[in-house]
Design an enzyme around this catalytic site. Structure first.
Site, PDB file in Angstrom:
ATOM      1  N   ASP A 198      -2.830  18.595   1.992  1.00 27.84           N
ATOM      2  CA  ASP A 198      -2.301  18.178   0.729  1.00 27.84           C
ATOM      3  C   ASP A 198      -3.067  17.223   0.117  1.00 27.84           C
ATOM      4  OD1 ASP A 198      -0.129  19.855   1.505  1.00 27.84           O
ATOM      5  OD2 ASP A 198       1.200  18.362   1.880  1.00 27.84           O
TER       6      ASP A 198
ATOM      7  N   GLU B  52       3.852  26.361  -5.618  1.00 33.58           N
ATOM      8  CA  GLU B  52       3.907  24.945  -5.371  1.00 33.58           C
ATOM      9  C   GLU B  52       2.506  24.201  -5.424  1.00 33.58           C
ATOM     10  OE1 GLU B  52       4.959  24.431  -1.338  1.00 33.58           O
ATOM     11  OE2 GLU B  52       3.238  25.342  -0.493  1.00 33.58           O
TER      12      GLU B  52
END
Ligand code: FUB
Length: 339
Positions: A32, A239
């Site tokens: 991420d 997301e």
């Protein structure tokens, strides 16, 4: 090296060759990656994946991370420096577990680190921690940001100095549990009829520690101006929100989750609406796909992750590759595997 070792490394090399780019960090697992350029240097704020032994499920409980490290590079091909632990869950009063995808921002001489974590009641909230250095250590605020929920904060600061937080994630990210405005632990992972759930955004206060005004939907529309039906898993938001600005337009990019793409949409304002354009990054090795987009020295880069080092979906490694905007403003699709 013995012949056996040579053979092993030769086969490892040819296995590595199928990936478009190689891991930036090899001595720990990272994911991420939110990249920013502060004072001419690239800083990466990733998740720190660990093998916590938590069984895998659709809620992502196996992503059971406990701290964050910050990394820096003078340039994209330069040496990557690990600045050590920037924030540990044990130092965050309100947080119990699962330190998921973070981001960072700079304002008025201070750096702000934003992170989602579950509280002791297993509800995801978004916290903020501050430092005078981009690499931390960051001092967490005693409570999560008032009005925050779900996961994956991404803070974009516009040229006029106003900052906005984009956030949210369905399924394990719990966005669906807030559909009525109140937390509902019985909500299905996402709707199966009607429109898809939308990502959220809020303007940040000047002190960057809270929201200035209400949390709003980020309108994501198709080219006919229509919202995506919940059944459109190829294009609906899942997301990993990120916003960048290019040639005066705002680009909202995100993961489509169970269809594993990074998609993007373009708008004329940081508040949207954003019109869907296509795919920036095709599925990577591993279930999750999560990225950031940043300009450095006149070139644009996509930071992302895959599972090249572990082949385990919860032990990921961050990577970077160049990203190209076409003359008409669209983005060239990137295949993370060489075809
Ligand atoms: O790293 C944990 C979660 O996996 C992130 O918050 C999601 O975006 C997905 O990458």
């Amino acid at each position: 090296a013995t012949t056996a070792e040579q053979n092993t490394s030769a086969s490892a090399d040819s296995a590595d060759a199928k990936y478009l780019s190689q891991p930036l960090v090899r001595d720990m697992y990272t994911a991420d990656p939110s990249a920013h350029v502060f004072n001419g240097k690239i800083y990466i704020y990733p998740s720190h994946d660990i093998d916590a032994g938590t069984p895998e499920n659709d809620n992502g409980d196996h992503f059971d991370m406990r701290d964050y490290h910050v990394f820096s590079m003078d340039s994209v091909n330069g040496k990557v420096t690990d600045h050590g632990v920037a924030l540990d869950v044990k130092d965050v009063k309100w947080a119990a577990r699962q330190m998921w995808a973070p981001d960072a921002a700079y304002k008025n001489g201070k750096y702000y680190f934003y992170f989602p974590a579950k509280d002791p009641q297993n509800v995801f909230r978004i916290g903020v921690a501050t430092s005078t250095s981009p690499t931390g250590p960051f001092k967490p605020e005693p409570t999560p940001i008032a009005g925050s929920y779900s996961i994956d904060p991404a803070v974009y600061t516009d040229e006029d100095g106003t900052s906005y937080m984009y956030f949210g994630g369905i399924w394990g990210g719990q966005l669906q549990r807030w559909a009525t405005g109140k937390y509902d632990s019985t909500a299905a992972p996402e709707p199966t009829t009607g429109n898809a759930l939308l990502p959220k955004m809020a303007k940040m206060r000047a002190d960057m520690l809270g929201f200035d005004g209400p949390v709003k939907d980020v309108q994501l529309l198709d080219k006919n101006g229509k919202p995506f039906p919940a059944s459109d898993h190829e294009r609906r938001f899942f997301e990993a929100a990120w916003v960048h600005k290019y040639n005066g337009k705002y680009y909202f990019s995100y993961s489509t989750g169970d269809t594993h793409n990074i998609a993007y949409a373009i708008g004329d304002s940081p508040a949207g609406p954003f019109t869907y354009q296509g795919v920036i990054l095709k599925p990577v090795q591993g279930w999750t796909n999560h990225h950031s987009i940043v300009e450095s020295n006149g070139k644009w880069y996509l930071f992302y992750h895959d599972t090249q080092l572990s082949n385990k979906t919860y032990l990921r490694n961050i990577k970077v590759t160049e990203l190209t905007h076409n003359p008409d403003g669209t983005i060239q699709t990137i295949n993370p595997l060489k075809s």
